[in-house]
Design an enzyme around this catalytic site. Structure first.
Site, PDB file in Angstrom:
ATOM      1  N   ASP A  38     -18.499 -26.950  14.859  1.00  0.00           N
ATOM      2  CA  ASP A  38     -17.929 -28.055  14.084  1.00  0.00           C
ATOM      3  C   ASP A  38     -17.536 -27.635  12.666  1.00  0.00           C
ATOM      4  O   ASP A  38     -17.491 -28.465  11.761  1.00  0.00           O
ATOM      5  CB  ASP A  38     -18.898 -29.237  14.057  1.00  0.00           C
ATOM      6  CG  ASP A  38     -20.237 -28.856  13.458  1.00  0.00           C
ATOM      7  OD1 ASP A  38     -20.459 -27.646  13.223  1.00  0.00           O
ATOM      8  OD2 ASP A  38     -21.058 -29.761  13.210  1.00  0.00           O
ATOM      9  N   HIS A 242      -1.565  -2.870   7.848  1.00  0.00           N
ATOM     10  CA  HIS A 242      -2.192  -4.184   7.656  1.00  0.00           C
ATOM     11  C   HIS A 242      -3.707  -4.104   7.816  1.00  0.00           C
ATOM     12  O   HIS A 242      -4.342  -4.967   8.428  1.00  0.00           O
ATOM     13  CB  HIS A 242      -1.563  -5.241   8.569  1.00  0.00           C
ATOM     14  CG  HIS A 242      -0.226  -5.703   8.070  1.00  0.00           C
ATOM     15  ND1 HIS A 242       0.611  -6.512   8.784  1.00  0.00           N
ATOM     16  CD2 HIS A 242       0.415  -5.472   6.897  1.00  0.00           C
ATOM     17  CE1 HIS A 242       1.715  -6.752   8.081  1.00  0.00           C
ATOM     18  NE2 HIS A 242       1.618  -6.127   6.930  1.00  0.00           N
ATOM     19  N   ASP A 259      -3.136  -4.671  -1.369  1.00  0.00           N
ATOM     20  CA  ASP A 259      -1.988  -5.545  -1.104  1.00  0.00           C
ATOM     21  C   ASP A 259      -2.554  -6.952  -1.067  1.00  0.00           C
ATOM     22  O   ASP A 259      -3.244  -7.327  -0.109  1.00  0.00           O
ATOM     23  CB  ASP A 259      -1.356  -5.141   0.237  1.00  0.00           C
ATOM     24  CG  ASP A 259      -0.110  -5.958   0.578  1.00  0.00           C
ATOM     25  OD1 ASP A 259       0.108  -7.020  -0.041  1.00  0.00           O
ATOM     26  OD2 ASP A 259       0.637  -5.526   1.473  1.00  0.00           O
ATOM     27  N   HIS A 349       8.153   1.146   7.733  1.00  0.00           N
ATOM     28  CA  HIS A 349       8.413  -0.298   7.644  1.00  0.00           C
ATOM     29  C   HIS A 349       9.644  -0.529   6.785  1.00  0.00           C
ATOM     30  O   HIS A 349      10.196   0.403   6.201  1.00  0.00           O
ATOM     31  CB  HIS A 349       7.184  -1.039   7.088  1.00  0.00           C
ATOM     32  CG  HIS A 349       6.734  -0.577   5.727  1.00  0.00           C
ATOM     33  ND1 HIS A 349       7.369  -0.936   4.564  1.00  0.00           N
ATOM     34  CD2 HIS A 349       5.689   0.202   5.344  1.00  0.00           C
ATOM     35  CE1 HIS A 349       6.728  -0.415   3.527  1.00  0.00           C
ATOM     36  NE2 HIS A 349       5.714   0.299   3.976  1.00  0.00           N
ATOM     37  N   HIS A 353      10.863  -8.412   2.451  1.00  0.00           N
ATOM     38  CA  HIS A 353      11.037  -9.633   3.256  1.00  0.00           C
ATOM     39  C   HIS A 353      11.229 -10.793   2.300  1.00  0.00           C
ATOM     40  O   HIS A 353      10.907 -10.696   1.110  1.00  0.00           O
ATOM     41  CB  HIS A 353       9.794  -9.858   4.141  1.00  0.00           C
ATOM     42  CG  HIS A 353       8.493  -9.750   3.403  1.00  0.00           C
ATOM     43  ND1 HIS A 353       7.967 -10.777   2.665  1.00  0.00           N
ATOM     44  CD2 HIS A 353       7.624  -8.714   3.237  1.00  0.00           C
ATOM     45  CE1 HIS A 353       6.829 -10.397   2.108  1.00  0.00           C
ATOM     46  NE2 HIS A 353       6.594  -9.140   2.417  1.00  0.00           N
ATOM     47  N   GLU A 383       9.050  -3.214  -1.426  1.00  0.00           N
ATOM     48  CA  GLU A 383       7.759  -2.593  -1.170  1.00  0.00           C
ATOM     49  C   GLU A 383       7.828  -1.314  -0.324  1.00  0.00           C
ATOM     50  O   GLU A 383       7.272  -1.253   0.764  1.00  0.00           O
ATOM     51  CB  GLU A 383       6.828  -3.597  -0.490  1.00  0.00           C
ATOM     52  CG  GLU A 383       7.417  -4.321   0.718  1.00  0.00           C
ATOM     53  CD  GLU A 383       6.370  -5.207   1.397  1.00  0.00           C
ATOM     54  OE1 GLU A 383       5.273  -4.732   1.695  1.00  0.00           O
ATOM     55  OE2 GLU A 383       6.685  -6.397   1.628  1.00  0.00           O
ATOM     56  N   TYR A 387       3.273   7.199   3.802  1.00  0.00           N
ATOM     57  CA  TYR A 387       1.950   7.281   4.428  1.00  0.00           C
ATOM     58  C   TYR A 387       1.914   8.582   5.228  1.00  0.00           C
ATOM     59  O   TYR A 387       2.687   8.740   6.181  1.00  0.00           O
ATOM     60  CB  TYR A 387       1.721   6.084   5.363  1.00  0.00           C
ATOM     61  CG  TYR A 387       2.159   4.767   4.727  1.00  0.00           C
ATOM     62  CD1 TYR A 387       1.275   4.010   3.960  1.00  0.00           C
ATOM     63  CD2 TYR A 387       3.481   4.315   4.859  1.00  0.00           C
ATOM     64  CE1 TYR A 387       1.694   2.827   3.362  1.00  0.00           C
ATOM     65  CE2 TYR A 387       3.904   3.141   4.258  1.00  0.00           C
ATOM     66  CZ  TYR A 387       3.013   2.398   3.508  1.00  0.00           C
ATOM     67  OH  TYR A 387       3.434   1.234   2.906  1.00  0.00           O
ATOM     68  N   ARG A 405       1.787   2.547  -1.370  1.00  0.00           N
ATOM     69  CA  ARG A 405       2.828   1.507  -1.327  1.00  0.00           C
ATOM     70  C   ARG A 405       2.841   0.842  -2.697  1.00  0.00           C
ATOM     71  O   ARG A 405       1.779   0.692  -3.318  1.00  0.00           O
ATOM     72  CB  ARG A 405       2.546   0.475  -0.214  1.00  0.00           C
ATOM     73  CG  ARG A 405       3.554  -0.655  -0.164  1.00  0.00           C
ATOM     74  CD  ARG A 405       3.554  -1.461   1.143  1.00  0.00           C
ATOM     75  NE  ARG A 405       2.341  -2.236   1.359  1.00  0.00           N
ATOM     76  CZ  ARG A 405       1.413  -1.943   2.244  1.00  0.00           C
ATOM     77  NH1 ARG A 405       1.530  -0.871   3.008  1.00  0.00           N
ATOM     78  NH2 ARG A 405       0.342  -2.699   2.378  1.00  0.00           N
ATOM     79  N   GLU A 407       4.543  -2.646  -4.374  1.00  0.00           N
ATOM     80  CA  GLU A 407       5.258  -3.869  -3.970  1.00  0.00           C
ATOM     81  C   GLU A 407       5.367  -4.852  -5.125  1.00  0.00           C
ATOM     82  O   GLU A 407       4.360  -5.210  -5.739  1.00  0.00           O
ATOM     83  CB  GLU A 407       4.493  -4.547  -2.817  1.00  0.00           C
ATOM     84  CG  GLU A 407       5.072  -5.899  -2.418  1.00  0.00           C
ATOM     85  CD  GLU A 407       4.424  -6.490  -1.167  1.00  0.00           C
ATOM     86  OE1 GLU A 407       3.232  -6.229  -0.936  1.00  0.00           O
ATOM     87  OE2 GLU A 407       5.131  -7.212  -0.439  1.00  0.00           O
TER      88      GLU A 407
HETATM   89  N1  GLY Z   1       1.207  -8.463   2.639  1.00  0.00           N
HETATM   90  C1  GLY Z   1       2.061  -8.257   3.719  1.00  0.00           C
HETATM   91  C2  GLY Z   1       3.316  -7.677   3.278  1.00  0.00           C
HETATM   92  O1  GLY Z   1       3.378  -7.055   2.248  1.00  0.00           O
HETATM   93  O2  GLY Z   1       4.329  -7.843   3.898  1.00  0.00           O
HETATM   94 MN    MN Z   2       2.129  -7.235   0.597  1.00  0.00          MN
HETATM   95 MN    MN Z   3       5.156  -7.956   1.449  1.00  0.00          MN
END
Ligand code: GLY
Ligand code: MN
Ligand code: MN
Length: 438
Positions: A38, A242, A259, A349, A353, A383, A387, A405, A407
């Site tokens: 619950d 991630h 991140d 990547h 986005h 970003e 790696y 990275r 960003e």
């Molecule tokens: N935190 C996920 C990304 O940077 O897309």
């Molecule tokens: Mn991020």
């Molecule tokens: Mn991001």
């Protein structure tokens, strides 16, 4: 600092002005999700519902009925209930949402099955985003089927079901001035939290200690929630894109990648910084770091209205490939290495986005199959990263396990872009200076 009632109302009006004649839109709120028996996960409102209402309770449903004389904007919401409110907290109830959220009318959510079919009947198009909540999908189809069952008595079921996202997500993609102000605040809070984590980092502490430094920084400056699970990856953990275990002991001589971004008034920030656990980059770490930074700065400089969505990404690919060749991690002709995708062993990547109410925000990236041009008011992340896998036997051992990275969040302006997240350092020297000062 909030989105005003009049801006929420203008969003609804704009959407209604673009809906097909004689249509209805159905937008459900999120529901609470059980964590165990619950207890529930912290509640997070559905972003489309929030965008149109500003209302933060679960279980509501917004109905937009353009042209309806008795009221175009209706909400079903949880009824007032002194006993439940004693346990679970205050509810606005139908009266509250009419008074405080600009609805023309509101009803208890338990009355939906009685009222909604009558509101849909005679409307030719239903706008609804299917596939997010099975049981609500069934409820919507149940209402439509109730009308279909009565066609012989003259009832008119809707002929079209259209995805609301096609209209609404284009609106969400372009941020208003008020949205940019709120996103700037989310970015400032998040930047401050990253600085706190840099100051509080020491060899021998655990990644989750930095996660809590970040969370402390968010709360201290007015944001209770992270916009997504914070990633704190030290050493080779930075190479897992991630990574969220966040439970390793941070070692002297390693880098740590954080991140993390807060959610403020519904809007996300999304920042990554990578810094040395002991406050000083090694030569190899710095060499990789500086390539990532160079690519990121080049991509920011290339983010301008009229440039295609993919352009900043292409810029990062070129700078990173050149850098990897210079450092000896790749060998060959840069154009050929880009063409063959050789860089994807290190940079797998995309450069960013859309950013907004959702951290990976809504909005198309292509129009008619082609990358769309950037426009003032679009918010995005930039970003890039490098790696080097621990098992990459094609590179000298000294590079293996380094993950970097960087960003930032930007908003496209008339002439270029504004960096919202400039409040946290990213030059290697600046990071070392900040860490040395603590
Ligand atoms: N935190 C996920 C990304 O940077 O897309
Ligand atoms: Mn991020
Ligand atoms: Mn991001």
């Amino acid at each position: 600092m909030k989105i005003s009632k009049s801006e929420f109302s203008a969003r609804r009006k704009r959407l209604m002005s673009e809906m097909a004649p004689n249509s209805v839109a159905i937008i459900p709120a999120a529901r609470e999700v059980t964590r165990s028996r619950d207890t529930e996960y912290p509640f997070r409102q559905n972003s489309d519902f929030f965008y149109l209402t500003g209302f933060q309770e679960p279980d509501g449903v917004l109905l937009l009925l353009p042209g309806r004389r008795q009221g175009q904007v209706l909400m079903f919401c949880r009824d007032r209930d002194p006993e439940r409110e004693l346990w679970d907290g205050y509810r606005q109830g139908p009266e509250g949402v009419v008074k405080n959220f600009g609805m023309n009318d509101a009803y208890p959510v338990g009355d939906m099955d009685d009222i909604v079919p009558g509101l849909i009947e005679g409307r030719s198009t239903v706008y609804y985003s299917m596939g997010h909540d099975d049981s609500f999908d069934r409820q919507v189809f149940g209402w439509i089927n109730q009308i279909r069952a009565k066609v012989r008595t003259g009832a008119k079921p809707p002929g079209d079901i259209s995805d609301l996202a096609v209209l609404l997500h284009e609106h969400r993609l372009l941020k208003s001035e008020a949205e940019v102000r709120i996103m700037q605040r989310a970015a400032d809070i998040s930047a401050e939290a990253h600085c706190r984590a840099m100051r509080e980092c020491r060899p021998g502490r655990y990644e989750y200690h930095l996660e809590s430094s970040i969370q402390h920084g968010f709360a201290e400056h007015g944001a209770r929630f992270a916009a997504y699970n914070s990633i704190v990856g030290s050493g080779k953990n930075a190479c897992c894109l991630h990574y969220t275990e966040n439970d390793a002991k941070m070692q002297d001589g390693d880098l740590v990648l954080i991140d993390a971004g807060c959610e403020f008034q519904g809007y996300a920030a999304d920042i990554t910084r990578t810094f040395p656990v002991n406050g000083r980059f090694t030569a190899e770490q710095r060499a990789i770091y500086d390539v990532v930074l160079k690519s990121q700065l080049a991509a920011i400089a290339a983010t301008k209205p009229g440039k295609k969505w993919n352009h900043p990404h292409d810029v990062t690919v070129r700078v990173i490939t050149e850098g990897l060749v210079e450092l000896g991690l790749l060998s060959g002709d840069v154009d050929a290495l880009i063409e063959s995708g050789a860089y994807t062993d290190f940079y797998m990547h995309r450069a960013g986005h859309w950013l907004g109410l959702d951290v990976h925000d809504v909005g198309e990236y292509r129009i008619d199959g082609k990358w769309r041009p950037l426009e003032p008011g679009m918010a995005l992340t930039i970003e890039p990263g490098i790696y080097v896998a621990t098992d990459n036997m094609n590179v000298d051992e000294k590079w293996r396990g380094i993950g970097v990275r960087i960003e930032d969040d930007v908003v496209v302006t008339e002439s270029g872009c504004d960096v919202l997240t400039a409040g946290v350092p990213k030059l290697a020297d600046e990071i070392e200076a900040l860490m040395a000062a603590t």
